[in-house]
Design an enzyme around this catalytic site. Structure first.
Site, PDB file in Angstrom:
ATOM      1  N   GLY A 171       3.318  50.803 -24.551  1.00  0.00           N
ATOM      2  CA  GLY A 171       2.246  51.064 -25.523  1.00  0.00           C
ATOM      3  C   GLY A 171       1.596  52.424 -25.308  1.00  0.00           C
ATOM      4  CG  ASN A 228       1.339  45.673 -31.938  1.00  0.00           C
ATOM      5  OD1 ASN A 228       1.770  45.643 -33.089  1.00  0.00           O
ATOM      6  ND2 ASN A 228       0.436  44.820 -31.486  1.00  0.00           N
ATOM      7  CG  LEU A 258       1.505  38.869 -21.608  1.00  0.00           C
ATOM      8  CD1 LEU A 258       0.137  39.147 -22.233  1.00  0.00           C
ATOM      9  CD2 LEU A 258       1.448  39.034 -20.094  1.00  0.00           C
ATOM     10  CB  SER A 286     -12.148  46.673 -24.540  1.00  0.00           C
ATOM     11  OG  SER A 286     -12.729  47.301 -25.667  1.00  0.00           O
ATOM     12  CE1 TYR A 300     -10.799  44.619 -28.388  1.00  0.00           C
ATOM     13  CE2 TYR A 300      -8.625  43.786 -27.842  1.00  0.00           C
ATOM     14  CZ  TYR A 300      -9.641  44.712 -27.672  1.00  0.00           C
ATOM     15  OH  TYR A 300      -9.478  45.734 -26.770  1.00  0.00           O
ATOM     16  CE  LYS A 311      -8.359  43.799 -24.133  1.00  0.00           C
ATOM     17  NZ  LYS A 311      -7.213  44.033 -23.238  1.00  0.00           N
ATOM     18  CG  ASN A 315     -14.039  54.458 -29.018  1.00  0.00           C
ATOM     19  OD1 ASN A 315     -14.999  53.981 -28.400  1.00  0.00           O
ATOM     20  ND2 ASN A 315     -13.668  54.011 -30.218  1.00  0.00           N
ATOM     21  NE  ARG A 341     -17.724  52.797 -32.023  1.00  0.00           N
ATOM     22  CZ  ARG A 341     -18.749  52.511 -32.811  1.00  0.00           C
ATOM     23  NH1 ARG A 341     -19.893  53.204 -32.679  1.00  0.00           N
ATOM     24  NH2 ARG A 341     -18.665  51.545 -33.706  1.00  0.00           N
ATOM     25  N   GLY A 354     -19.440  44.770 -38.501  1.00  0.00           N
ATOM     26  CA  GLY A 354     -19.173  44.549 -37.074  1.00  0.00           C
ATOM     27  C   GLY A 354     -19.240  45.804 -36.239  1.00  0.00           C
TER      28      GLY A 354
END
Ligand code: WQD
Length: 341
Positions: free
Chosen positions: A11, A36, A60, A125, A149, A153, A179, A231, A294
């Site tokens: 990734g 991905n 996994l 994250s 998500y 985490k 980020n 961010r 969100g």
């Protein structure tokens, strides 16, 4: 020579970390389900480093496949990137995220424990901070989740904490990324989102390369200096080096430790657009539209703990992040090609 298993190593962050591990003299085995990502990323890491990466297509949820890996190799530690990470997808299909991220990580820990491999660096994250009320954010800030998500985490962090408390021989570093953006300076590896990018930087680079007509800036009425959300953008190479520092930290038997990996600087959406235009000379066509539900108003790190305890700090500035992201995109307008036959 130490051997590290990198889950999700094909990734974006995984491939950059694999490159840094190889350059630092580690043996690397990568497991990835290529849902991905593309194996081509690893082939390019081999070209860039002149070293070989052993790759196994393992999921996994494939306990037998993981068990075979831990039988075949003697790992000194695991860097665990593998997981689904699209916020919107997690809202639409929460069970997929709970199964893949939570059960997948439980499977991994179980196989690791049975093989007496008890050193892990976990890819967490900044999403665990939700919409933080105070910035910059230290690690002892309140944590929460605002989507499935983020739920996975945060709950993986709790699971790892409980595991380490029950079995103190485990050494675990949880790294809360802010980020991640940019690419290796060669432009040979980089962020390769499938479909329409969710994240800001790949959307900007796809506008710059002509794949997208314009960028929608989600919200211009936030309580920030220019009205757009803030961010902590961090270069993916700085982030990757942070993983090697965390791996070294495990050798001092730290138990369970948590670090923010961010620059400590907040940048708005318009700041990033301006930095990109300055770094590349390319004007980005954008329109300010409604806020994205969100989204946090501001979210940037207090990276002091990682600086003090890992001897790590981000070194690359916003313009470098933009220049490297663009270098990758212009050399790879359609991302990685399909895997070599
Ligand atoms: C950044 C800013 C958007 C796209 C998410 C996850 C986080 C991590 C990184 C996985 C926001 C704005 C974005 C666009 C825009 N992922 N934006 N137009 O939401 O901070 O974090 O990705 O680990 O866990 O939550 O990143 O890049 O999506 O958004 O205006 O087309 O850019 O509103 O203010 P985010 P992002």
């Amino acid at each position: 020579m130490k051997t590290i298993l990198v889950t999700g190593g094909a990734g974006f962050i995984g491939s950059h970390t694999t490159l840094e591990l190889l350059n630092a003299g580690y043996n690397v085995v990568v497991m990835d389900n290529l849902r991905n990502s593309k194996e081509e990323a690893l082939r390019r890491v081999e070209d860039l480093t002149g070293k070989s990466v052993t790759f196994h297509k393992v999921d996994l949820l494939d306990v037998e496949g993981m068990t075979r890996l831990f039988t075949e190799y003697s790992f000194d530690g695991v860097i665990h990137f593998a997981g689904l990470k699209a916020v919107g997808e997690s809202v639409e299909n929460p069970l997929l995220y709970y199964q893949n991220n939570l059960i997948g990580t439980i499977n991994l820990c179980d196989v690791m424990g049975k093989a007496s491999v008890k050193n892990m660096v976990f890819s967490s994250s900044a999403t665990v901070y939700g919409d933080p009320q105070t910035n910059p954010i230290p690690e002892d800030s309140p944590v929460t989740f605002v989507n499935p998500y983020g739920f996975t985490k945060l709950n993986i962090e709790y699971m790892l904490r409980d595991l380490q408390r029950a079995e103190p021989e485990w050494n675990i570093a949880s790294l809360r990324y802010f980020n991640p953006v940019g690419a290796h300076k060669s432009g040979e590896i980089g962020e390769d989102p499938s479909g329409i990018p969710n994240n800001l930087m790949p959307f900007i680079t796809q506008v710059a390369v002509g794949k997208r007509e314009k960028l929608n800036v989600f919200g211009g009425d936030y309580p920030t200096p220019d009205g757009t959300a803030i961010r902590d953008y961090i270069h993916v190479v700085d982030l990757s080096v942070g993983h090697l520092k965390a791996l070294e930290k495990l050798e001092t038997d730290p138990g369970m430790v948590t670090y923010n990996l961010g620059t400590g600087k907040g940048s708005s959406v318009l700041d990033l657009i301006k930095a990109f235009e300055k770094a590349t000379g390319i004007e980005i066509n954008y329109e300010i539209t409604d806020r994205r539900p969100g989204d946090a108003v501001q979210c940037y790190a207090d990276p002091t703990k990682a600086e003090n305890e890992l001897g790590w700090r981000a070194e690359r500035d916003l313009e470098t992040m933009c220049r490297d992201a663009w270098n990758w995109q212009k050399k790879n307008p359609d991302g990685f090609p399909s895997d070599r036959v």
